[in-house]
Design a protein around this motif. Sequence first.
Motif, PDB file in Angstrom:
ATOM      1  N   GLU A  13       0.847  -1.192   0.000  1.00 59.09           N
ATOM      2  CA  GLU A  13       0.000   0.000   0.000  1.00 59.09           C
ATOM      3  C   GLU A  13       0.884   1.244   0.000  1.00 59.09           C
ATOM      4  OE1 GLU A  13      -3.361   0.533   0.207  1.00 59.09           O
ATOM      5  OE2 GLU A  13      -4.090  -1.540   0.371  1.00 59.09           O
ATOM      6  N   THR A  17      -3.338   3.728  -2.092  1.00 56.33           N
ATOM      7  CA  THR A  17      -3.819   2.757  -3.070  1.00 56.33           C
ATOM      8  C   THR A  17      -2.957   1.494  -3.022  1.00 56.33           C
ATOM      9  OG1 THR A  17      -4.634   2.600  -5.344  1.00 56.33           O
ATOM     10  CG2 THR A  17      -2.397   3.439  -5.056  1.00 56.33           C
ATOM     11  N   TRP A  19      -0.618  -1.278  -4.682  1.00 52.33           N
ATOM     12  CA  TRP A  19       0.334  -1.455  -5.774  1.00 52.33           C
ATOM     13  C   TRP A  19       0.647  -2.931  -5.939  1.00 52.33           C
ATOM     14  CZ3 TRP A  19       3.305   2.565  -8.346  1.00 52.33           C
ATOM     15  CH2 TRP A  19       2.938   3.852  -7.972  1.00 52.33           C
ATOM     16  N   LYS A 146      -0.633  10.108 -10.573  1.00 55.43           N
ATOM     17  CA  LYS A 146      -0.377   8.692 -10.289  1.00 55.43           C
ATOM     18  C   LYS A 146       0.266   8.029 -11.493  1.00 55.43           C
ATOM     19  CE  LYS A 146      -3.873   6.084  -8.821  1.00 55.43           C
ATOM     20  NZ  LYS A 146      -4.200   4.801  -9.464  1.00 55.43           N
ATOM     21  N   SER A 170      -3.451   0.124  -8.898  1.00 49.10           N
ATOM     22  CA  SER A 170      -4.920   0.105  -8.843  1.00 49.10           C
ATOM     23  C   SER A 170      -5.560   0.692 -10.092  1.00 49.10           C
ATOM     24  CB  SER A 170      -5.420   0.833  -7.588  1.00 49.10           C
ATOM     25  OG  SER A 170      -4.987   0.178  -6.423  1.00 49.10           O
ATOM     26  N   ARG A 211     -14.746   5.127  -8.055  1.00 49.69           N
ATOM     27  CA  ARG A 211     -13.528   4.750  -7.335  1.00 49.69           C
ATOM     28  C   ARG A 211     -13.394   5.506  -6.020  1.00 49.69           C
ATOM     29  NH1 ARG A 211     -10.418   0.237  -8.120  1.00 49.69           N
ATOM     30  NH2 ARG A 211     -10.362  -0.302 -10.333  1.00 49.69           N
ATOM     31  N   ARG A 212     -13.592   6.818  -6.050  1.00 49.51           N
ATOM     32  CA  ARG A 212     -13.563   7.643  -4.843  1.00 49.51           C
ATOM     33  C   ARG A 212     -14.839   8.464  -4.841  1.00 49.51           C
ATOM     34  NH1 ARG A 212      -8.399   7.390  -6.585  1.00 49.51           N
ATOM     35  NH2 ARG A 212      -8.524   9.263  -7.875  1.00 49.51           N
TER      36      ARG A 212
END
Length: 290
Positions: A13, A17, A19, A146, A170, A211-212
Motif C-alpha cells: 500500500e 492505493t 500497488w 499517479k 490500482s 472509485r472515490r
Amino acid sequence: MIAPATRVVWRFEAIGTLWEIETDAELGSAARLAVEHAIADFDREWSRFRPDSLVSSLARGAGVVPAPADAADMFALFAEAAEATDGAVNPLVGASLEHLGYDADYSFRSRGALAAPRDWRERLAWTDDRMMLTEPATIDVGALGKGRLVDIVLAIVSQWTEGDVVVDASGDIAMTGTPVRVALEHPFDPNRAIGVVEVADGALCASAVGRRAWGEGLHHVLDARTGVPVRTYAATWAISDSAMRADAAATALFFEGGPELAARWGVEWIRMTTDGRVEWSPGSRADLFL
C-alpha cells in the motif's frame, strides 16, 4: 489482471492505493528500497493530504518552493489538457475537491461546489528550479500524477531486473516485455468487465466515478469550471506510451475535447457513459463485450 504463474508479485500500500509489481524474479531489498524512496519523495512533494508537502506549503502562502523534477513535464501536459477541455482540467482544482469534502481529513462533508481559478496559467509558474504561485491555492495533480509515479517506479524496477515488468497502481498500469491482456472493469460492477485489451511496452490508465465517491452523487472527477462532479461519463480507459500521458488522457476523456486530445497524442481509448453506452477510438484494439 492476473500475473502468469511464473512471475513474482510484490504487493504493498502506498499513497492511499494498492500497488502490485510483477517481475520474472523476486526484487532484492535494494530495489524495493529504491521504489519506496521514490514513492515517498513524490508524496512529500505533491500530496495535498500531508501538511509537510510542497503543495501544502504553497496552499498556506509560501509563494515559492523548490521545483520537483516532475513539475515541468506534468504542468506541460496539464496545459494541453486544459486547453483541449476548455478549462475542465485544471491543476488548481484542489480547493474545489476540499469544498466537496475530499479534504486532508477525509471529512466527506460537502460545503457545495467551488469553481477552480480559470486563470491558473497566470497564477502558477515554474522553472527548472522553482515553483511559484502569485497567491495561495491548492495544487492537485490527481489528473495525471499517479500515472507519472507509475512511470517512475517502472523505470526504477527495470534497472534492477531483467525480463518482463508490470507496475499496477490500482488501475494505472505500465509494463515492458510480453504483452498483457487487461480486463476493463465495469464501473458499476467490479465483478464484471466490459471488455479486454492487450497492452505491450506501454501503459493503460483507467478512471471511474465510483472509485472515490461519497455522499449523494459526489466523486473525485470534477469539472474545474464549476466544481461539480461530472455526470455524463462513468469510466474511461486510455492506452499510451507512458502512464502519465495515459492518465492525463483518461481524465480529459470525461469532457468534450478529450477524444480530440487523445487523437493528437496518439492515445487509444474507451469510455462508458453513465447510461451504459460505450464509445471507443477509431482503430481501437479492445475486445468489447457489447
